[in-house]
Scaffold this active site. Structure first.
Site, PDB file in Angstrom:
ATOM      1  CE  LYS A  72      -4.211  -2.090   1.832  1.00  0.00           C
ATOM      2  NZ  LYS A  72      -5.133  -2.013   3.155  1.00  0.00           N
ATOM      3  CG  ASN A  93      -7.517   0.907  -0.672  1.00  0.00           C
ATOM      4  OD1 ASN A  93      -7.945   2.285  -0.943  1.00  0.00           O
ATOM      5  ND2 ASN A  93      -8.996   0.274  -0.328  1.00  0.00           N
ATOM      6  CG  ASP A 108      -8.121   0.099   3.289  1.00  0.00           C
ATOM      7  OD1 ASP A 108      -8.712  -0.572   2.899  1.00  0.00           O
ATOM      8  OD2 ASP A 108      -7.062  -0.103   3.206  1.00  0.00           O
ATOM      9  CB  THR A 158       5.662  -0.823  19.791  1.00  0.00           C
ATOM     10  OG1 THR A 158       5.629  -2.345  19.912  1.00  0.00           O
ATOM     11  CG2 THR A 158       7.080  -0.509  19.775  1.00  0.00           C
ATOM     12  CE  LYS A 161       5.180  -0.952  14.874  1.00  0.00           C
ATOM     13  NZ  LYS A 161       4.254  -1.902  14.594  1.00  0.00           N
ATOM     14  CE1 TYR A 230     -12.896 -10.038   6.731  1.00  0.00           C
ATOM     15  CE2 TYR A 230     -12.059  -7.836   7.027  1.00  0.00           C
ATOM     16  CZ  TYR A 230     -12.103  -9.034   6.027  1.00  0.00           C
ATOM     17  OH  TYR A 230     -11.208  -9.188   5.195  1.00  0.00           O
ATOM     18  N   GLY A 251     -15.487  -5.266  11.376  1.00  0.00           N
ATOM     19  CA  GLY A 251     -15.024  -4.420  10.060  1.00  0.00           C
ATOM     20  C   GLY A 251     -15.595  -4.957   8.841  1.00  0.00           C
TER      21      GLY A 251
HETATM   22  P1  NAP Z   1      -0.163  -4.197  11.350  1.00  0.00           P
HETATM   23  O1  NAP Z   1       0.468  -3.001  10.678  1.00  0.00           O
HETATM   24  O2  NAP Z   1       0.519  -5.332  11.330  1.00  0.00           O
HETATM   25  O3  NAP Z   1      -0.313  -3.552  12.920  1.00  0.00           O
HETATM   26  C1  NAP Z   1      -0.651  -4.467  13.900  1.00  0.00           C
HETATM   27  C2  NAP Z   1      -1.187  -3.874  14.988  1.00  0.00           C
HETATM   28  O4  NAP Z   1      -1.465  -4.681  16.178  1.00  0.00           O
HETATM   29  C3  NAP Z   1      -0.023  -3.043  15.798  1.00  0.00           C
HETATM   30  O5  NAP Z   1      -0.534  -1.860  16.623  1.00  0.00           O
HETATM   31  C4  NAP Z   1       0.532  -3.961  16.856  1.00  0.00           C
HETATM   32  O6  NAP Z   1       1.308  -3.548  17.937  1.00  0.00           O
HETATM   33  C5  NAP Z   1      -0.668  -4.615  17.284  1.00  0.00           C
HETATM   34  N1  NAP Z   1      -0.500  -6.010  17.924  1.00  0.00           N
HETATM   35  C6  NAP Z   1      -0.269  -7.081  17.194  1.00  0.00           C
HETATM   36  N2  NAP Z   1       0.034  -8.150  18.211  1.00  0.00           N
HETATM   37  C7  NAP Z   1      -0.343  -7.887  19.290  1.00  0.00           C
HETATM   38  C8  NAP Z   1      -0.451  -8.079  20.879  1.00  0.00           C
HETATM   39  N3  NAP Z   1      -0.306  -9.634  20.844  1.00  0.00           N
HETATM   40  N4  NAP Z   1      -0.845  -7.115  21.740  1.00  0.00           N
HETATM   41  C9  NAP Z   1      -0.961  -6.179  21.459  1.00  0.00           C
HETATM   42  N5  NAP Z   1      -1.164  -5.433  20.288  1.00  0.00           N
HETATM   43  C10 NAP Z   1      -0.661  -6.167  19.174  1.00  0.00           C
HETATM   44  O7  NAP Z   1      -1.790  -4.491  11.160  1.00  0.00           O
HETATM   45  P2  NAP Z   1      -2.732  -3.363  10.138  1.00  0.00           P
HETATM   46  O8  NAP Z   1      -2.720  -3.521   8.738  1.00  0.00           O
HETATM   47  O9  NAP Z   1      -2.704  -2.234  10.800  1.00  0.00           O
HETATM   48  O10 NAP Z   1      -3.902  -4.217  10.467  1.00  0.00           O
HETATM   49  C11 NAP Z   1      -4.611  -4.602  11.787  1.00  0.00           C
HETATM   50  C12 NAP Z   1      -5.950  -5.301  11.625  1.00  0.00           C
HETATM   51  O11 NAP Z   1      -6.859  -4.492  11.219  1.00  0.00           O
HETATM   52  C13 NAP Z   1      -5.863  -6.520  10.834  1.00  0.00           C
HETATM   53  O12 NAP Z   1      -5.949  -7.680  11.806  1.00  0.00           O
HETATM   54  C14 NAP Z   1      -6.934  -6.512   9.639  1.00  0.00           C
HETATM   55  O13 NAP Z   1      -7.675  -7.640   9.889  1.00  0.00           O
HETATM   56  C15 NAP Z   1      -7.730  -5.085  10.114  1.00  0.00           C
HETATM   57  N6  NAP Z   1      -7.954  -4.510   9.069  1.00  0.00           N
HETATM   58  C16 NAP Z   1      -9.351  -4.543   8.593  1.00  0.00           C
HETATM   59  C17 NAP Z   1      -9.776  -3.901   7.412  1.00  0.00           C
HETATM   60  C18 NAP Z   1     -11.371  -4.051   6.903  1.00  0.00           C
HETATM   61  O14 NAP Z   1     -11.460  -3.572   5.833  1.00  0.00           O
HETATM   62  N7  NAP Z   1     -12.122  -4.296   7.804  1.00  0.00           N
HETATM   63  C19 NAP Z   1      -8.727  -3.280   6.766  1.00  0.00           C
HETATM   64  C20 NAP Z   1      -7.377  -3.043   6.997  1.00  0.00           C
HETATM   65  C21 NAP Z   1      -7.166  -3.877   8.281  1.00  0.00           C
HETATM   66  P3  NAP Z   1       2.845  -3.352  17.984  1.00  0.00           P
HETATM   67  O15 NAP Z   1       3.092  -2.017  17.111  1.00  0.00           O
HETATM   68  O16 NAP Z   1       3.003  -3.186  19.216  1.00  0.00           O
HETATM   69  O17 NAP Z   1       3.508  -4.543  17.304  1.00  0.00           O
END
Ligand code: NAP
Length: 289
Positions: A72, A93, A108, A158, A161, A230, A251
């Protein structure tokens, strides 16, 4: 879908991986509902081949593309123009064919906004808790700032971030709207009831029994919980919100409306709520619900 013939237009998705995408269900259903001669297909793109993929898609007269993880941000340098909010967010996106190349958008975020509106959830003037500081939460922070939320407490495991995102967004909007916090500091949140957006990947299937915060005291602060996840359809976060008396949403409508908004940009049409509802039903069917 109409018969594929010489006039069929093609749209698609580039990403890695793409096997589990539900976007074909969104766009092919919309094409059918609208009577458009259009097909939507997933394209798996190898690392370091994003620029070639975009150039090739343009040469093949592809009408539009969606872009998913992990491209992206990387895709931006292959575009001739980027929409203002998408440029601020630094993530695109949706690519729309224009003279000489593609223009990038971030549906998004417009999709999340439309999903929230469709559920009657407002951002303007609200105090919001945002859990996470990854790619999705970063974009949500921009959306909240651009839609004039009063304050956004961004909690992340973290801290650095969250701090980085807060600095960026606050600078871009010239105010101190985003307040970064360490996730475990949630007991230090001010008193009150908040719209809470769950943007971490915790609770995503197959880890259905996990929530980023388990403490039931936290959920007393949530009047509305919106989980970006979701899968599963009802996440543990949503269950905890409901148990504490709040409203909870997943979501799937965000996914739906990011697709609807992309389809509208590609085809210069407006999709009615009724048409969007039919696509939503199709998505639920795809999820086995
Ligand atoms: P990402 O960039 O990998 O970010 C992951 C986030 O989750 C970070 O803030 C991370 O914290 C946190 N995290 C992961 N494991 C954790 C744990 N065990 N404890 C606490 N925090 C934790 O992912 P992303 O692209 O932002 O996506 C996040 C979620 O949004 C995905 O699961 C996806 O399904 C959803 N999403 C949905 C849509 C939709 O259309 N509905 C669109 C986009 C994304 P750290 O920074 O500390 O690692």
């Amino acid at each position: 879908m109409e018969m594929i013939n010489g006039k069929t237009r093609t749209c698609g998705l580039i990403g890695n991986p793409v096997e589990h995408t539900m976007s074909p269900a969104i766009h092919n259903t919309l094409a059918e509902k609208c009577g458009h001669n259009l097909v939507y297909v997933p394209f798996f793109v190898e690392e370091r081949q994003v620029a070639d993929a975009v150039k090739g898609a343009y040469a093949l007269n592809i009408l539009g593309l969606n872009v998913t993880v992990p491209y992206k941000s990387e895709v931006i340098k292959s575009l001739v123009e980027v929409d203002e909010l998408a440029a601020k967010i630094g993530a695109v996106n949706t690519l729309v064919r224009t003279q000489g190349g593609y223009k990038g958008y971030n549906t998004d975020m417009s999709g999340l906004q439309r999903a929230m509106e469709s559920e009657g959830i407002r951002i303007e003037g609200e105090e919001i808790i945002l859990l996470g500081a990854g790619g999705a939460s970063r974009a949500v922070a921009y959306l909240c700032a651009s839609k004039k939320a009063k304050k956004v407490y961004m909690l992340n495991r973290t801290f650095d971030k969250a701090q980085k995102v807060a600095e960026e967004v606050n600078k871009a909007f010239g105010c101190e709207i985003i307040v970064p916090m360490l996730l475990s500091d949630y007991p230090k949140l001010p008193d009150g009831k908040f719209l809470t957006i769950q943007g971490t990947s915790v609770g995503l299937a197959p880890n259905d029994n996990e929530a980023v915060i388990e403490d039931t005291a936290f959920y007393q602060k949530v009047h509305t919980g919106f989980d970006l996840v979701y899968r599963p359809f009802t996440t543990r976060f949503m269950k905890l919100v409901k148990e504490a008396g709040g409203q909870a949403y997943n979501g799937l409508k965000m996914l739906l409306y990011q697709g609807v908004n992309a389809y509208e940009l590609w085809n210069q049409v407006e999709i009615s709520d009724k048409e969007a509802d039919a696509v939503y039903a199709k998505l639920k069917e795809e999820m086995g619900l």
